[in-house]
Design an enzyme around this catalytic site. Structure first.
Site, PDB file in Angstrom:
ATOM      1  N   PHE A   1       0.974  -1.297  -0.043  1.00 42.72           N
ATOM      2  CA  PHE A   1      -0.025   0.047  -0.036  1.00 42.72           C
ATOM      3  C   PHE A   1       0.755   1.261   0.180  1.00 42.72           C
ATOM      4  CE2 PHE A   1      -1.905   3.108   2.935  1.00 42.72           C
ATOM      5  CZ  PHE A   1      -2.832   3.843   2.057  1.00 42.72           C
ATOM      6  N   HIS A   2       0.465   2.319  -0.872  1.00 46.51           N
ATOM      7  CA  HIS A   2       1.010   3.615  -0.902  1.00 46.51           C
ATOM      8  C   HIS A   2       0.086   4.634  -0.323  1.00 46.51           C
ATOM      9  CE1 HIS A   2       3.199   7.124  -1.820  1.00 46.51           C
ATOM     10  NE2 HIS A   2       4.381   6.439  -2.463  1.00 46.51           N
ATOM     11  N   SER A   3      -0.010   5.172   0.381  1.00 44.30           N
ATOM     12  CA  SER A   3      -0.905   6.219   0.935  1.00 44.30           C
ATOM     13  C   SER A   3      -0.637   7.628   0.282  1.00 44.30           C
ATOM     14  CB  SER A   3      -0.921   6.618   2.650  1.00 44.30           C
ATOM     15  OG  SER A   3       0.087   7.252   2.675  1.00 44.30           O
TER      16      SER A   3
END
Length: 948
Positions: A804-806
């Site tokens: 995941f990359h916020s």
């Protein structure tokens, strides 16, 4: 004149047909004899493969039958040895039958037949157990040679024997048609691991053998008129076989493709065509490299840097609007082309700014040179068409070079000898190609004006060129671009990277499509297929979307020569407009994902559909600007142009060579799916997270090889890569995950595709990926946040991994919504789960407590590590045994974090223990202690941490 044979001199006579029948009988005995022997003696062993055995698999493949077991291997080898005599005789007799003085095609087919026979012996007597590499080389060579052998035999089939021609066409059609289900069921077996798929594959494999031998058996019909005699005299008989016409070309002589092969063959002119194509390959190499070196600067400035103005170097063709400058350029084309080669030497320049300057100059020179070349050839349709064809095939060569080098062009200024570059060899060949390609004078010198009385608008012609340039560059400059557009996670339901050969084949079909229809093919029907392809590839996933990709590949390449010819007739301003519009489209297709960093960005946010629609409409403008040809009278035919047909044939030869090479590369790159984790006996998962900064290092070099080295030496089994989507013009249309997955032996999920408007998230795993789902998390203001939720088969147990990359720091509401979305996703997972992420939070503060705690059910791999801001590893339902932080060196701007987990054991306390209390398989590699290696070392804690 040779003396005629007297009856009393003949001591033995044999009809030529028995050579064919002997070859057929012995060849079938080789295969069927080994099959019967294997089924009788080793049935359960030869039906077993790496995944299943009897009863799921119940019929053996060819390779399993003839391969490694005695005595079936010996049966096969003995009969194949007996086949060699009739085989060589068959090849030579067919040459004698078809040889004629005005073509070298029979000699070429003879050479292919001999080569094919020798390679058959290679893979027969060097089994995969003996030497897997050489066995594959011989097998690939044999399969590649099958195509020119089959087509050559059909092309030379005597018109006096229509039955033989009919059977050759039937058997060849069945042979190549069988390849489609063969590949499909092989993928079902190898990728999807479907029980029973290999048995179905085996039936198609045996069908290929029967059809292959049957195709050569047709020569029995041709050789009935031959008689082999032994005469009891001294001396040798010399004779010429009667000239036999080419049946296929006789039937197709009035069609463009047939006309292309009517003329004789000249090696010198083949070299001319190859030089033109290589020169065009250099054009595409330079053009595709410009975005890469420009991208380096906004990447490090995190916004507009000012260096982006270099993209305007492509509009140099506007200089041709000046009569005096046009005269100078057209009279010195060789030197303009040579000056563009400075871009191939840019890799020698260490300073990024100066390297960008060199590449920008080279791109300006090559765009000017090619536009001037097309314009200068305008009075000769043959020469004009040849240059346009070379330019189109040059794109295929460029895409092929990237296909063979895992999406990096080996002549780019971001590569060198240390990271996969072939810069020196490429430069020397480029100089030779330019000198040969420009040694002939152009017909129009000194800026003579173009055709008179041309109707239509130069502006519309330029718009058409802009759409064409953008479509070919953005979608076709890498064979995997549109594959990633339609990729949607596991299980595999569409093409994979190794299927990029299909894109290349359809691009080649585009050239043949143009040959058949010529400028008549630039019509609204073709436009309809372009629109259909754009719609499908933008709106659908899997094979449906990829069908649209194939439509685009065929039509865009087919439209290139007539659109260029139309622009030439409208004058040089059309080329300037074309490259200007191309630049605008390039910026637009970057704006759709970079909207958070550019002026006016929110207007284009997530509107790839607008960009594709604009491309289609631009091509429509080019079609409408095409000068109208006079209507043909009924029954009239376009007169033959022997020179033009001959020129086309040479480009087909070059194209055929490129496509055969593409098929070979695809075979070599097909995934083996037999990957093994580093410490399987300890049931350990070593999982890492790394933000790779688009695979450009601090000094503007491609970094995937150094990334590979660190991942391998850290013994990582599962890794999440962020900022990994490189499939845009500005990033070179690359895919680093292909190289890493194939070199490290890992399954790969490339994550949300380029049409999903993210900076990318990818997952590589030594463990099979059973299922994966792509997510775009709530992002009402800032950049889109991608995530991959995958289920892995880890030592027989299912473990979930989320990459995941916020969103960025400037958008707190986005990051709050994303934390809640991801917390809910992780909480609902019933399996052990590992989060590999980029969160943009401080430990113990704010959204940290949403990601870690009751809302998510997740634990921090080391709650005491206060020195984090972006990268975090969280887990639940699995035992964490170690944690390490490894410095990045000069590869990227973010460190590599790695955690070790033990499958089958529950969570434990945060108590830390000394390394000597940890088993060898659970320890981190010692080579990164202290000063480490190549700038990589354990830091922050100065050593790994282990937990009880």
């Amino acid at each position: 004149m040779a003396p005629r044979a007297k009856d009393d001199e003949v001591v033995f006579a044999l009809s030529g047909k028995w050579i064919s029948w002997a070859h057929t009988a012995v060849a079938y005995c080789a295969f069927l004899g080994s099959l019967i022997t294997g089924l009788y003696l080793h049935y359960h062993k030869i039906v077993e493969n790496e995944y299943y055995g009897y009863p799921q698999e119940w019929f053996p493949s060819v390779s399993a039958t003839i391969g490694d077991r005695y005595p079936e291997r010996s049966v096969f080898q003995v009969f194949i040895a007996m086949t060699s005599g009739p085989r060589f005789a068959l090849v030579f007799l067919y040459y004698i039958l078809t040889n004629r003085p005005d073509t070298t095609l029979p000699k070429f087919v003879l050479g292919v037949g001999i080569f094919r026979t020798l390679t058959c012996g290679g893979w027969t007597y060097v089994t995969s157990t003996d030497d897997h590499g050489w066995h594959d080389i011989f097998m690939i060579s044999y399969l590649v040679a099958t195509l020119p052998w089959t087509l050559g035999c059909i092309a030379l089939s005597p018109k006096a024997n229509p039955i033989a021609l009919k059977w050759r066409k039937r058997l060849a059609t069945a042979f190549f048609g069988t390849l489609v289900p063969l590949i499909y069921f092989f993928i079902q077996h190898k990728v999807h691991k479907v029980a029973g798929a290999y048995t179905t594959y085996a039936f198609f494999e045996w069908a290929l053998i029967l059809l292959d031998v049957g195709f050569d058996a047709v020569t029995a019909l041709d050789f009935e008129g031959f008689e082999l005699t032994v005469r009891d005299i001294q001396g040798a008989s010399r004779g010429k076989s009667s000239q036999v016409a080419d049946a296929v070309l006789e039937k197709e002589k009035d069609k463009p493709i047939g006309q292309a092969f009517e003329a004789g063959f000249s090696l010198d002119e083949v070299l001319d065509a190859a030089a033109d194509v290589y020169n065009a390959y250099i054009f595409w190499t330079l053009l595709t490299s410009l975005g890469l070196v420009v991208w380096y600067f906004p990447l490090w400035h995190m916004g507009i840097s000012g260096y982006e103005v270099a993209v305007m170097s492509t509009v140099s063709p506007f200089l041709l609007c000046s009569r005096s400058l046009r005269s100078i350029v057209t009279q010195n084309l060789r030197y303009v082309h040579l000056s563009s080669l400075i871009g191939l030497t840019a890799y020698l320049i260490k300073t990024p700014e100066l390297r960008l300057l060199a590449v920008s100059f080279a791109v300006a020179a090559t765009c000017l040179a090619w536009s001037a070349t097309w314009y200068a050839e305008r009075s000769s349709s043959t020469r004009m068409e040849a240059r346009a064809l070379a330019w189109s095939i040059g794109l295929i060569a460029s895409s092929l070079a990237k296909f063979g080098n895992h999406t990096n062009n080996p002549l780019w200024p971001i590569v060198n000898a240390e990271n996969g570059g072939w810069n020196k060899v490429g430069f020397v060949l480029a100089v030779a190609a330019v000198l040969r390609s420009t040694r002939r004078d152009t017909y129009n010198r000194g800026g003579m004006e173009g055709s008179q009385n041309v109707t239509g608008s130069p502006l519309l012609a330029g718009l058409g060129l802009g759409g064409l340039f953008f479509g070919m560059h953005s979608l076709l400059s890498d064979s995997s671009t549109m594959i990633l557009w339609v990729w949607d996670g596991y299980p595999v339901r569409g093409p994979i990277a190794a299927n990029g050969v299909v894109t290349l084949l359809f691009m080649g079909l585009g050239v043949l499509h143009y040959f058949h229809f010529q400028e008549d093919g630039l019509n609204w029907i073709s436009f309809g297929f372009v629109g259909l392809g754009a719609f499908l590839v933008t709106s659908f996933h899997h094979w449906t979307g990829y069908f649209g990709a194939c439509c685009l590949a065929l039509e865009l390449v087919s439209m290139a020569p007539p659109l260029i010819a139309s622009a030439v007739r409208h004058g040089p301003v059309a080329f300037g407009v074309g490259f200007l519009v191309y630049n605008i489209m390039v910026l637009a297709h970057v704006w759709v994902v970079a909207y958070a960093f550019v002026p006016g960005g929110p207007l284009m946010r997530e509107h790839t559909d607008w960009v594709m629609a604009a491309m289609v409409l631009l091509i429509a403008a080019g079609i409408s600007a095409q000068p109208k040809s006079k209507p043909k009278s009924k029954g009239s035919r376009k007169p033959k142009n022997v020179g033009q047909n001959r020129t086309r044939s040479y480009y087909v030869y070059v194209l055929g060579g490129l496509e055969l090479l593409a098929i070979s590369i695809s075979y070599l790159r097909f995934p083996t799916n037999d990957y093994v984790p580093y410490h399987k006996d300890d049931k350990v998962i070593s999982a890492g997270i790394w933000t790779v900064h688009f695979s450009l290092d601090n000094d503007m070099w491609s970094s995937e090889r150094r990334m590979r080295d660190l991942i391998k030496e850290m013994e990582i089994d599962v890794i999440g890569l962020l900022e990994s989507d490189l499939q845009r013009i500005i990033m070179g249309n690359r895919d680093t995950t292909q190289y890493l997955a194939e070199d490290l032996g890992m399954y790969v999920d490339a994550g949300p595709g380029p049409d999903k408007h993210t900076w990318g998230a990818a997952l590589l795993s030594k463990f099979p990926i059973l299922n994966s789902t792509h997510h775009l998390l709530p992002s009402p203001v800032g950049e889109l946040a991608p995530a991959i939720h995958a289920t892995l088969d880890c030592y027989g147990e299912q473990v979930d991994v989320v990459v995941f990359h916020s969103g960025q720091e400037e958008d707190p509401e986005d990051r709050r919504l994303q934390s809640e979305y991801l917390a809910k996703l992780m909480k609902e997972s019933p399996r052990p789960l590992i989060l590999l992420s980029y969160l943009v939070i401080k430990p113990q503060e704010g959204n940290y407590n949403t990601y870690v705690g009751e809302k998510s059910g997740m634990k921090d791999i080391d709650p005491s590590d206060w020195d984090r801001w972006c990268e975090y590893i969280l887990y639940k339902g699995i035992k964490r045994s170690g944690y390490a932080r490894v410095s990045r060196g000069t590869i990227t701007d973010t460190e590599l974090q790695v955690g070790k987990f033990i499958v089958g054991q529950q969570e434990s306390s945060d108590e830390q223990i000394a390394e000597e209390h940890v088993g060898e398989g659970l320890r981190f590699p010692s080579i990164f202690r202290g000063q480490g290696r190549r700038g990589h070392a354990y830091h922050v804690f100065d050593e790994p941490r282990y937990y009880n």
